[in-house]
Design an enzyme around this catalytic site. Structure first.
Site, PDB file in Angstrom:
ATOM      1  N   THR A  13     -23.505 -39.012   9.442  1.00 16.36           N
ATOM      2  CA  THR A  13     -23.408 -39.981   8.343  1.00 16.36           C
ATOM      3  C   THR A  13     -24.794 -40.368   7.837  1.00 16.36           C
ATOM      4  OG1 THR A  13     -21.396 -40.841   9.334  1.00 16.36           O
ATOM      5  CG2 THR A  13     -22.456 -42.242   7.710  1.00 16.36           C
ATOM      6  N   VAL A  14     -25.661 -40.866   8.741  1.00 19.78           N
ATOM      7  CA  VAL A  14     -26.974 -41.368   8.292  1.00 19.78           C
ATOM      8  C   VAL A  14     -27.929 -40.203   8.016  1.00 19.78           C
ATOM      9  CG1 VAL A  14     -28.911 -42.870   8.854  1.00 19.78           C
ATOM     10  CG2 VAL A  14     -26.609 -43.496   9.602  1.00 19.78           C
ATOM     11  N   LYS A 105     -30.842 -48.366  17.325  1.00 19.83           N
ATOM     12  CA  LYS A 105     -31.059 -49.721  17.883  1.00 19.83           C
ATOM     13  C   LYS A 105     -30.893 -49.751  19.391  1.00 19.83           C
ATOM     14  CE  LYS A 105     -26.919 -49.027  16.054  1.00 19.83           C
ATOM     15  NZ  LYS A 105     -26.175 -48.889  14.832  1.00 19.83           N
ATOM     16  N   GLU A 129     -36.862 -49.565  10.815  1.00 18.89           N
ATOM     17  CA  GLU A 129     -36.231 -50.519   9.891  1.00 18.89           C
ATOM     18  C   GLU A 129     -34.709 -50.388   9.891  1.00 18.89           C
ATOM     19  OE1 GLU A 129     -37.803 -53.005   7.529  1.00 18.89           O
ATOM     20  OE2 GLU A 129     -35.729 -53.484   8.013  1.00 18.89           O
ATOM     21  N   ILE A 136     -30.856 -53.639   4.848  1.00 19.25           N
ATOM     22  CA  ILE A 136     -31.635 -54.864   4.572  1.00 19.25           C
ATOM     23  C   ILE A 136     -33.025 -54.713   5.186  1.00 19.25           C
ATOM     24  CG2 ILE A 136     -31.766 -57.371   4.878  1.00 19.25           C
ATOM     25  CD1 ILE A 136     -28.773 -57.405   5.432  1.00 19.25           C
ATOM     26  N   GLY A 187     -17.109 -44.540   8.468  1.00 16.00           N
ATOM     27  CA  GLY A 187     -18.421 -44.224   9.046  1.00 16.00           C
ATOM     28  C   GLY A 187     -19.241 -45.455   9.395  1.00 16.00           C
ATOM     29  N   GLU A 190     -19.649 -47.570  15.454  1.00 16.12           N
ATOM     30  CA  GLU A 190     -20.408 -46.761  16.408  1.00 16.12           C
ATOM     31  C   GLU A 190     -19.527 -45.653  16.974  1.00 16.12           C
ATOM     32  OE1 GLU A 190     -23.828 -47.394  17.124  1.00 16.12           O
ATOM     33  OE2 GLU A 190     -23.298 -48.399  15.282  1.00 16.12           O
ATOM     34  N   ASP A 201     -23.580 -53.668  20.079  1.00 23.06           N
ATOM     35  CA  ASP A 201     -24.404 -53.228  18.949  1.00 23.06           C
ATOM     36  C   ASP A 201     -25.197 -54.418  18.378  1.00 23.06           C
ATOM     37  OD1 ASP A 201     -24.976 -51.205  16.694  1.00 23.06           O
ATOM     38  OD2 ASP A 201     -24.141 -52.916  15.616  1.00 23.06           O
ATOM     39  N   LYS A 205     -29.414 -55.231  18.299  1.00 27.44           N
ATOM     40  CA  LYS A 205     -30.172 -55.643  17.107  1.00 27.44           C
ATOM     41  C   LYS A 205     -30.818 -57.007  17.328  1.00 27.44           C
ATOM     42  CE  LYS A 205     -26.985 -52.997  14.224  1.00 27.44           C
ATOM     43  NZ  LYS A 205     -25.688 -53.057  13.526  1.00 27.44           N
TER      44      LYS A 205
HETATM   45  N1  HSE Z   1     -21.778 -49.874  13.793  1.00 30.45           N
HETATM   46  C1  HSE Z   1     -22.798 -50.554  13.089  1.00 30.45           C
HETATM   47  C2  HSE Z   1     -22.174 -51.661  12.254  1.00 30.45           C
HETATM   48  C3  HSE Z   1     -23.543 -49.579  12.212  1.00 30.45           C
HETATM   49  O1  HSE Z   1     -20.949 -51.666  12.086  1.00 30.45           O
HETATM   50  O2  HSE Z   1     -22.888 -52.533  11.793  1.00 30.45           O
HETATM   51  C4  HSE Z   1     -24.856 -50.084  11.730  1.00 30.45           C
HETATM   52  O3  HSE Z   1     -25.738 -50.363  12.764  1.00 30.45           O
END
Ligand code: HSE
Length: 437
Positions: A13-14, A105, A129, A136, A187, A190, A201, A205
């Protein structure tokens, strides 16, 4: 000037989003960076070449180590995710003298201290970033834009999947599992979606945000982490009746005693801007002494929003390729030898207000017993909501809002309430933050 050559690890995806944004906006990116930025080598197990126009000009294999060892590659972009082999690949890239850009992350939160130390020894950059709040530019804001300030606290909606689920539950009354499946299809989620719904997650962060805000080493293992899987539609509804919304927040705050690092569902007044951040969107509210509150809002997940942050890092690295390593922005905002060892506070020492939901027998004196326990614990009640019993039921739902109290005091009071014969089951507790400036 010769273009900067990028080695891309991952075309999911990314990775796919990054490739497409780099190609589509190549001319503007080159005008900003001062030279072109081109993917020359990529590694991916499975990918759809149909969605990646121009990929045929890139060497693609399933060998990620071949990319980090490729002498032609200047910057390695790690978009594989997870702990290993991402850690090994990033350390190998650094050892090979390559700069690294990552959206990972989990990797930064758990191995960032080791990775930054290695990068500093080699004089290379590790930019991340995209690791926090997707598109953001919150890391840039904290590291550079707010560098004059003493940060007081940060509260963020930093998991798009969790916010999407809570929003759909509130607005459409949808089932938890059904919304999660949609987030996976889009997408956002995780690879292991329990990372989203159990707060891991967001905790990754938050550990990063706490370090950037207060100049402390990364300490993911000390983040208090609570997910949203126990939040019911009833709680969402009762919170609304009381003028609040439930958001899954990451909060880090500095007090005289130390630093709080916590992720949990939180009631916030619905008039706050951040309470109105819905769907997959993220927002980070930073309260700092000179500027006051600032709010950063945008897409926290998804292919191109995350690619936006990855490519911005590539532009940053390309611009400073020739700069003296000592004159670059430090990885964690503070100079590496100026990090502090502020204590991370245990949850029992944290002070917040509370929403309590309990199921009480419909008989005289029950409310008096509950309020006596709270009063004895020094806990002041701000609001009480009692629901009529359902037809044929002997029990009533009682909702209490309390004023701020130390978590340890609340733990003791909840144990006392749960031990009453007139109380059925356990007490649901959700923390309340007013986020006032
Ligand atoms: N799984 C994460 C979310 C993806 O839903 O924010 C971005 O870090």
């Amino acid at each position: 000037m010769k273009p900067v050559k990028v080695g891309l690890l991952g075309l999911g995806t990314v990775g796919g989003g990054t490739f497409n944004v780099l190609r589509r906006n190549a001319e503007e990116i080159a005008r900003r960076a001062g030279r072109g930025i081109e993917v020359s080598h990529a590694a991916a197990r499975d990918y759809d070449p149909g969605g990646l126009p121009g990929i045929e000009q890139v060497t693609v294999s399933d060998d990620a180590f071949a990319v980090v060892d490729d002498p032609a590659v200047d910057i390695v972009v790690e978009l594989i995710g997870g702990y290993e082999p991402a850690r090994e690949l990033v350390l190998k890239a650094i050892a090979n003298g390559k700069h690294v850009v990552t959206a990972n992350k989990a990797l930064i939160a758990t191995h960032g201290n080791e990775i930054f130390a290695a990068a500093q020894r080699q004089g290379v950059m590790v930019a991340f970033e995209a690791a926090v709040a997707g598109g953001i530019p919150i890391i840039k804001a904290l590291r550079e834009g707010l560098s004059a300030n003493r940060i007081r606290w940060i509260a963020g909606i930093i998991n798009g999947t969790g916010n999407f689920i809570l929003t759909e539950m509130r607005d459409k009354g949808r089932e938890f599992a059904d919304v999660l499946a949609e987030a996976q299809r889009l997408g956002y989620a995780e690879a292991d979606p329990t990372f989203d719904v159990e707060g891991i997650d967001a905790a990754h962060k938050l550990a990063i945000l706490g370090s950037l805000a207060f100049g402390i080493p990364l300490q993911f293992d000390k983040v208090y982490t609570e997910g949203i899987s126990h939040i019911t539609r009833e709680d969402v509804g009762y919170a609304g009746e009381l003028g609040y919304r439930i958001k899954h927040l990451g909060i880090t705050r500095r007090s005289g005693a130390g630093v709080e690092l916590r992720v949990h569902p939180t009631l916030i007044p619905q008039r706050r801007l951040i309470a109105n951040v819905d769907g997959v969107m993220n927002a980070v509210l930073v309260n700092a002494d000179a500027v006051g509150p600032t709010l950063y809002y945008g897409a926290g997940a998804g292919a191109e929003p995350t690619a936006s942050a990855v490519v911005a890092d590539l532009v940053d690295v390309a611009r400073t390729l020739t700069a003296d390593p000592e004159n670059r922005v430090p990885h964690l905002a503070f100079q590496p030898d100026a990090l502090s060892d502020l204590e991370i506070l245990p949850m029992e020492a944290v002070e917040t207000a509370y929403y309590l939901r309990l199921c009480a027998r419909d008989q005289p004196g029950v409310m008096a017993e509950i309020t006596r326990i709270l009063g004895d614990a020094g806990i002041s009640i701000e609001a009480i909501l009692q629901k009529e019993p359902q037809e044929g039921e002997q029990a009533v739902t009682v909702i209490l809002l309390t004023r701020a109290v130390r978590e340890g005091q609340m733990d003791a009071a909840i144990r006392g309430i749960e031990s009453l014969d007139s109380i059925d089951g356990t007490v649901t507790r959700i923390r309340v933050e007013h986020l006032a400036s």
